[in-house]
Design an enzyme around this catalytic site. Sequence first.
Site, PDB file in Angstrom:
ATOM      1  N   GLU A 108       1.075  -1.077   0.097  1.00  0.00           N
ATOM      2  CA  GLU A 108       0.330   0.052  -0.252  1.00  0.00           C
ATOM      3  C   GLU A 108       0.552   1.255  -0.041  1.00  0.00           C
ATOM      4  OE1 GLU A 108      -0.705  -2.026   2.646  1.00  0.00           O
ATOM      5  OE2 GLU A 108      -2.869  -3.020   1.524  1.00  0.00           O
ATOM      6  N   TYR A 120       8.354   2.552  -7.015  1.00  0.00           N
ATOM      7  CA  TYR A 120       7.134   0.725  -7.011  1.00  0.00           C
ATOM      8  C   TYR A 120       6.915   0.946  -8.934  1.00  0.00           C
ATOM      9  CZ  TYR A 120       7.175   1.143  -2.465  1.00  0.00           C
ATOM     10  OH  TYR A 120       7.030   1.501  -0.871  1.00  0.00           O
TER      11      TYR A 120
HETATM   12  C1  LIG Z   1      10.021   6.075  -1.772  1.00  0.00           C
HETATM   13  C2  LIG Z   1      11.556   6.393  -1.013  1.00  0.00           C
HETATM   14  C3  LIG Z   1      12.049   4.952  -0.186  1.00  0.00           C
HETATM   15  C4  LIG Z   1      12.238   6.563  -2.308  1.00  0.00           C
HETATM   16  O1  LIG Z   1      13.638   6.083  -1.703  1.00  0.00           O
HETATM   17  P1  LIG Z   1      15.509   6.919  -2.527  1.00  0.00           P
HETATM   18  O2  LIG Z   1      16.103   6.481  -2.104  1.00  0.00           O
HETATM   19  O3  LIG Z   1      15.194   8.444  -2.700  1.00  0.00           O
HETATM   20  O4  LIG Z   1      15.085   6.428  -3.844  1.00  0.00           O
HETATM   21  P2  LIG Z   1      15.877   6.392  -5.390  1.00  0.00           P
HETATM   22  O5  LIG Z   1      17.249   7.235  -5.048  1.00  0.00           O
HETATM   23  O6  LIG Z   1      16.407   5.222  -5.495  1.00  0.00           O
HETATM   24  O7  LIG Z   1      14.654   6.889  -6.519  1.00  0.00           O
HETATM   25  C5  LIG Z   1      14.191   6.148  -7.038  1.00  0.00           C
HETATM   26  C6  LIG Z   1      13.060   6.284  -7.820  1.00  0.00           C
HETATM   27  O8  LIG Z   1      12.384   6.912  -6.999  1.00  0.00           O
HETATM   28  C7  LIG Z   1      11.904   7.940  -8.224  1.00  0.00           C
HETATM   29  N1  LIG Z   1      12.163   9.567  -7.791  1.00  0.00           N
HETATM   30  C8  LIG Z   1      13.636   9.770  -6.199  1.00  0.00           C
HETATM   31  N2  LIG Z   1      12.612  11.022  -5.810  1.00  0.00           N
HETATM   32  C9  LIG Z   1      11.883  11.050  -6.795  1.00  0.00           C
HETATM   33  C10 LIG Z   1      10.916  12.926  -6.049  1.00  0.00           C
HETATM   34  N3  LIG Z   1      11.686  13.616  -5.348  1.00  0.00           N
HETATM   35  N4  LIG Z   1      10.248  13.636  -7.010  1.00  0.00           N
HETATM   36  C11 LIG Z   1       9.860  12.298  -7.453  1.00  0.00           C
HETATM   37  N5  LIG Z   1      10.345  11.205  -7.991  1.00  0.00           N
HETATM   38  C12 LIG Z   1      11.704  10.542  -7.787  1.00  0.00           C
HETATM   39  C13 LIG Z   1      12.646   8.471  -9.307  1.00  0.00           C
HETATM   40  O9  LIG Z   1      11.639   7.513 -10.377  1.00  0.00           O
HETATM   41  C14 LIG Z   1      13.605   7.145  -8.819  1.00  0.00           C
HETATM   42  O10 LIG Z   1      14.204   7.167 -10.063  1.00  0.00           O
HETATM   43  P3  LIG Z   1      15.312   7.080 -10.852  1.00  0.00           P
HETATM   44  O11 LIG Z   1      16.381   7.635 -10.408  1.00  0.00           O
HETATM   45  O12 LIG Z   1      15.247   5.944 -11.154  1.00  0.00           O
HETATM   46  O13 LIG Z   1      14.487   8.206 -11.810  1.00  0.00           O
HETATM   47  C15 LIG Z   1      12.273   7.694   0.271  1.00  0.00           C
HETATM   48  O14 LIG Z   1      11.423   9.126  -0.567  1.00  0.00           O
HETATM   49  C16 LIG Z   1      11.322   7.659   1.412  1.00  0.00           C
HETATM   50  O15 LIG Z   1      11.852   7.288   2.043  1.00  0.00           O
HETATM   51  N6  LIG Z   1       9.969   8.201   1.733  1.00  0.00           N
HETATM   52  C17 LIG Z   1       9.568   8.316   2.771  1.00  0.00           C
HETATM   53  C18 LIG Z   1       9.384   7.824   3.648  1.00  0.00           C
HETATM   54  C19 LIG Z   1       8.767   6.491   2.038  1.00  0.00           C
HETATM   55  O16 LIG Z   1       7.674   7.159   1.798  1.00  0.00           O
HETATM   56  N7  LIG Z   1       8.320   5.395   1.837  1.00  0.00           N
HETATM   57  C20 LIG Z   1       7.186   4.258   1.624  1.00  0.00           C
HETATM   58  C21 LIG Z   1       6.128   3.918   2.020  1.00  0.00           C
HETATM   59  S1  LIG Z   1       4.932   2.783   0.745  1.00  0.00           S
END
Ligand SMILES: CC(C)(COP(=O)(O)OP(=O)(O)OC[C@H]1O[C@@H](n2cnc3c(N)ncnc32)[C@H](O)[C@@H]1OP(=O)(O)O)[C@@H](O)C(=O)NCCC(=O)NCCS
Length: 167
Positions: A108, A120
């Site tokens: 989710e 995702y």
């Molecule tokens: C979701 C989360 C885990 C992603 O972690 P991250 O280390 O930033 O992810 P990545 O750097 O590997 O980025 C993965 C993809 O996310 C997307 N992305 C990353 N930052 C983004 C932003 N600010 N806006 C939109 N898309 C974004 C991109 O598609 C990216 O892929 P790409 O670099 O190949 O284009 C992080 O934002 C987080 O911890 N968020 C808070 C907790 C949360 O929401 N968890 C998910 C619960 S369901």
Amino acid sequence: MSRYIINELSVDDLEDVLKIEKEVELSPWSRESFLFELLNNKNALYLAVRSKKGDLTGFAGAWIFKDEAHIATMSVSKSFRGLGLGSLLLYRLIEICRERGCYWITLEVWEKNKPAIALYTKFGFVRAGFRKNYYDLNRNALIMWAGSLKNKSYNERLKKLNKQLKK
Ligand SMILES: CC(C)(COP(=O)(O)OP(=O)(O)OC[C@H]1O[C@@H](n2cnc3c(N)ncnc32)[C@H](O)[C@@H]1OP(=O)(O)O)[C@@H](O)C(=O)NCCC(=O)NCCS
């Protein structure tokens, strides 16, 4: 990604986990929830991403039920987001779920959480449903899932993603 390592999350990481979890605005998990997950949940798989020095920079967890997995939680420390660590964690989590016999994986996610939905989607998850007020009043969740994890086409997707994992 050679500057980071992925290994198991343990109860010794609890204080660092809670620091990262504090940065999550939506439904952060409590100390008790993490303790239960790390000590008692036999179906759980929790991974950590750490700097080479050993500092925790993020974590992710899934519940595995026979051939199906459910991503339970995932967080990267705010100052380390956008570096590819979320992708690295999810890649490894899916790899292990596949090794343990999973064909499907679901989760989710808050419908407005663009970075998470983008992450995702990159890994082949598609929208499969909707849960109204799942997090709290007015905050709805999308149900996403990725199926056929062992199919040739998913193998190809993972291979491509592996090449893209940031250096
Ligand atoms: C979701 C989360 C885990 C992603 O972690 P991250 O280390 O930033 O992810 P990545 O750097 O590997 O980025 C993965 C993809 O996310 C997307 N992305 C990353 N930052 C983004 C932003 N600010 N806006 C939109 N898309 C974004 C991109 O598609 C990216 O892929 P790409 O670099 O190949 O284009 C992080 O934002 C987080 O911890 N968020 C808070 C907790 C949360 O929401 N968890 C998910 C619960 S369901």
